[in-house]
Scaffold this motif. Sequence first.
Motif, PDB file in Angstrom:
ATOM      1  N   ASP A   1       0.982  -1.156   0.144  1.00 14.72           N
ATOM      2  CA  ASP A   1      -0.255   0.112  -0.188  1.00 14.72           C
ATOM      3  C   ASP A   1       0.885   1.215   0.072  1.00 14.72           C
ATOM      4  N   ARG A   2       1.985   1.150  -0.514  1.00 19.70           N
ATOM      5  CA  ARG A   2       3.167   2.209  -0.479  1.00 19.70           C
ATOM      6  C   ARG A   2       2.921   2.897  -1.649  1.00 19.70           C
ATOM      7  N   ARG A   3       3.376   4.107  -1.731  1.00 17.60           N
ATOM      8  CA  ARG A   3       3.669   4.990  -3.080  1.00 17.60           C
ATOM      9  C   ARG A   3       4.674   4.164  -3.744  1.00 17.60           C
ATOM     10  N   ILE A   4       4.387   4.391  -5.257  1.00 16.84           N
ATOM     11  CA  ILE A   4       5.426   3.861  -6.243  1.00 16.84           C
ATOM     12  C   ILE A   4       6.622   4.415  -5.964  1.00 16.84           C
ATOM     13  N   LYS A   5       6.887   5.754  -5.770  1.00 15.96           N
ATOM     14  CA  LYS A   5       8.063   6.343  -5.727  1.00 15.96           C
ATOM     15  C   LYS A   5       9.060   5.800  -4.711  1.00 15.96           C
ATOM     16  N   GLY A   6       8.445   5.114  -3.655  1.00  7.70           N
ATOM     17  CA  GLY A   6       9.288   4.429  -2.626  1.00  7.70           C
ATOM     18  C   GLY A   6       9.569   3.156  -2.927  1.00  7.70           C
ATOM     19  N   PHE A   7       9.134   2.458  -4.029  1.00  2.00           N
ATOM     20  CA  PHE A   7       9.643   1.198  -4.502  1.00  2.00           C
ATOM     21  C   PHE A   7      10.931   1.021  -4.791  1.00  2.00           C
ATOM     22  N   SER A   8      11.428  -0.253  -4.606  1.00  2.00           N
ATOM     23  CA  SER A   8      12.782  -0.501  -4.929  1.00  2.00           C
ATOM     24  C   SER A   8      12.798  -0.616  -6.566  1.00  2.00           C
ATOM     25  N   ARG A   9      13.826  -1.068  -7.126  1.00  2.00           N
ATOM     26  CA  ARG A   9      13.884  -1.051  -8.445  1.00  2.00           C
ATOM     27  C   ARG A   9      13.415  -2.526  -8.662  1.00  2.00           C
ATOM     28  N   GLY A  10      13.488  -3.494  -8.018  1.00  2.00           N
ATOM     29  CA  GLY A  10      13.026  -4.616  -8.123  1.00  2.00           C
ATOM     30  C   GLY A  10      11.378  -4.637  -8.340  1.00  2.00           C
ATOM     31  N   MET A  11      10.926  -3.929  -7.298  1.00  2.00           N
ATOM     32  CA  MET A  11       9.538  -3.932  -7.294  1.00  2.00           C
ATOM     33  C   MET A  11       9.079  -2.929  -8.479  1.00  2.00           C
ATOM     34  N   LYS A  12       9.556  -2.011  -8.672  1.00  2.00           N
ATOM     35  CA  LYS A  12       9.084  -1.074  -9.991  1.00  2.00           C
ATOM     36  C   LYS A  12       9.179  -2.160 -11.201  1.00  2.00           C
TER      37      LYS A  12
ATOM     38  N   ARG B   1       8.772  -5.460 -11.310  1.00  2.00           N
ATOM     39  CA  ARG B   1       7.339  -6.512 -11.182  1.00  2.00           C
ATOM     40  C   ARG B   1       6.137  -5.696 -11.460  1.00  2.00           C
ATOM     41  N   LEU B   2       6.014  -4.181 -10.931  1.00  4.28           N
ATOM     42  CA  LEU B   2       4.802  -3.596 -11.110  1.00  4.28           C
ATOM     43  C   LEU B   2       4.698  -3.376 -12.696  1.00  4.28           C
ATOM     44  N   GLY B   3       5.707  -2.936 -13.431  1.00  2.00           N
ATOM     45  CA  GLY B   3       5.725  -2.678 -14.777  1.00  2.00           C
ATOM     46  C   GLY B   3       5.382  -4.139 -15.675  1.00  2.00           C
ATOM     47  N   ILE B   4       5.808  -5.359 -15.136  1.00  3.73           N
ATOM     48  CA  ILE B   4       5.204  -6.534 -15.841  1.00  3.73           C
ATOM     49  C   ILE B   4       3.796  -6.576 -15.709  1.00  3.73           C
ATOM     50  N   ALA B   5       3.262  -6.420 -14.241  1.00  4.33           N
ATOM     51  CA  ALA B   5       2.079  -6.505 -14.097  1.00  4.33           C
ATOM     52  C   ALA B   5       0.946  -5.342 -15.027  1.00  4.33           C
ATOM     53  N   GLN B   6       1.596  -4.168 -15.164  1.00  4.35           N
ATOM     54  CA  GLN B   6       0.997  -3.277 -16.131  1.00  4.35           C
ATOM     55  C   GLN B   6       0.905  -3.683 -17.517  1.00  4.35           C
ATOM     56  N   ALA B   7       1.999  -4.291 -17.815  1.00  7.64           N
ATOM     57  CA  ALA B   7       2.203  -4.725 -19.401  1.00  7.64           C
ATOM     58  C   ALA B   7       1.159  -5.885 -19.716  1.00  7.64           C
ATOM     59  N   LEU B   8       0.790  -6.579 -18.505  1.00  4.72           N
ATOM     60  CA  LEU B   8       0.051  -7.693 -18.791  1.00  4.72           C
ATOM     61  C   LEU B   8      -1.514  -7.186 -18.658  1.00  4.72           C
TER      62      LEU B   8
ATOM     63  N   GLY C   1      16.260  -9.947  -6.388  1.00 10.73           N
ATOM     64  CA  GLY C   1      15.231  -9.318  -7.281  1.00 10.73           C
ATOM     65  C   GLY C   1      15.096  -9.948  -8.772  1.00 10.73           C
ATOM     66  N   ARG C   2      16.404 -10.730  -9.121  1.00  6.71           N
ATOM     67  CA  ARG C   2      16.454 -11.398 -10.440  1.00  6.71           C
ATOM     68  C   ARG C   2      15.781 -12.610 -10.323  1.00  6.71           C
ATOM     69  N   LYS C   3      15.852 -13.385  -9.237  1.00  6.74           N
ATOM     70  CA  LYS C   3      14.915 -14.458  -9.158  1.00  6.74           C
ATOM     71  C   LYS C   3      13.437 -14.162  -9.056  1.00  6.74           C
ATOM     72  N   GLU C   4      12.907 -13.210  -8.501  1.00 10.95           N
ATOM     73  CA  GLU C   4      11.651 -12.822  -8.549  1.00 10.95           C
ATOM     74  C   GLU C   4      11.138 -12.582  -9.784  1.00 10.95           C
ATOM     75  N   ILE C   5      11.978 -11.715 -10.763  1.00 13.27           N
ATOM     76  CA  ILE C   5      11.407 -11.410 -12.261  1.00 13.27           C
ATOM     77  C   ILE C   5      11.458 -12.717 -12.991  1.00 13.27           C
ATOM     78  N   LEU C   6      12.419 -13.579 -12.484  1.00 10.39           N
ATOM     79  CA  LEU C   6      12.704 -14.688 -13.515  1.00 10.39           C
ATOM     80  C   LEU C   6      11.680 -15.577 -13.367  1.00 10.39           C
TER      81      LEU C   6
END
Length: 284
Positions: free
Chosen positions: A38-49, A51-58, A78-83
């Motif tokens: 429930d955090r704002r996106i500007k406070g996300f780590s690179r890996g969280m961003k 993952r959110l980008g993949i969600a948006q693309a899908l 982070g790499r493992k999560e994306i893969l």
Amino acid sequence: MKPKEYLKLCGEITGLSEKQIKVKSEELLHLVGLENSDRRIKGFSRGMKQRLGIAQALLNEPRLLICDEPTSALDPIGRKEILDILSIVRKQTTVVFSTHILSDVERICDSVGILEKGKLCLEGELSKLKQDSRQDGIRIVLGNDVNVQQIVKELKQFDFIKKVSAKNHELTLHLKHIEENGAKVLEYLVMKKIPIKQYEELEPTLENLFVEVVKWICSIFKEGMDGEREKLSLINPGDCVPFLWNHKFSYGKAPSRDYRKHGYAGDGTDNTRSNRNGCLYAVL
């Protein structure tokens, strides 16, 4: 803006109904592990961003998802999560991603394409490419109190051994019919009571294949092989689009896998639809 708000905005822009946005947002945020964020996106780590980008693309259920170095600059977790996410997504859509991390490709991809100087010089199913580049080699690590040079000399007497080399106490042998003759090498060493620390068949790696292809392409330009260079220059950018498979569509020209013979890809014309349920394709 928070993740749900962001996906709601993207869904409205693409014309999804309010119900569709709600259902897809919940599903995709769960997929990428952000359902409780429930955090704002500007406070996300690179890996969280990422993952959110993949969600948006899908969100719109695309038939093709293109990712440009999705694991770049991420830590191991982070790499493992994306893969892991891409491995799940492959069941729904065709995924194409570019990367320089070859271990990521070997872990999750069905097919690969190797680009050199803007040309697609090799393409195919990863397992098939690796199988075709096998050299029937074995690696044996011997005990310390062993006369390695004497063993090498004796091994060279076997007609099924094409090549044998030694480095310290490590032997590398290339054999004819490795399944049958690898056992004969072991029998010989056991008969001689030679201690063996390690025995393994040498499997080709994507890194070795990549280096081999790129070196060969570079040699074309360095050595002035005019005929081969002419073949490469005949390829238009549009001809170098990877040949992708999906249960709904396919496009691009099917490239030749014999890069040593042709020196280029895109000489086929097969645009036939396929029954495959999607794949992961990496452009290196």
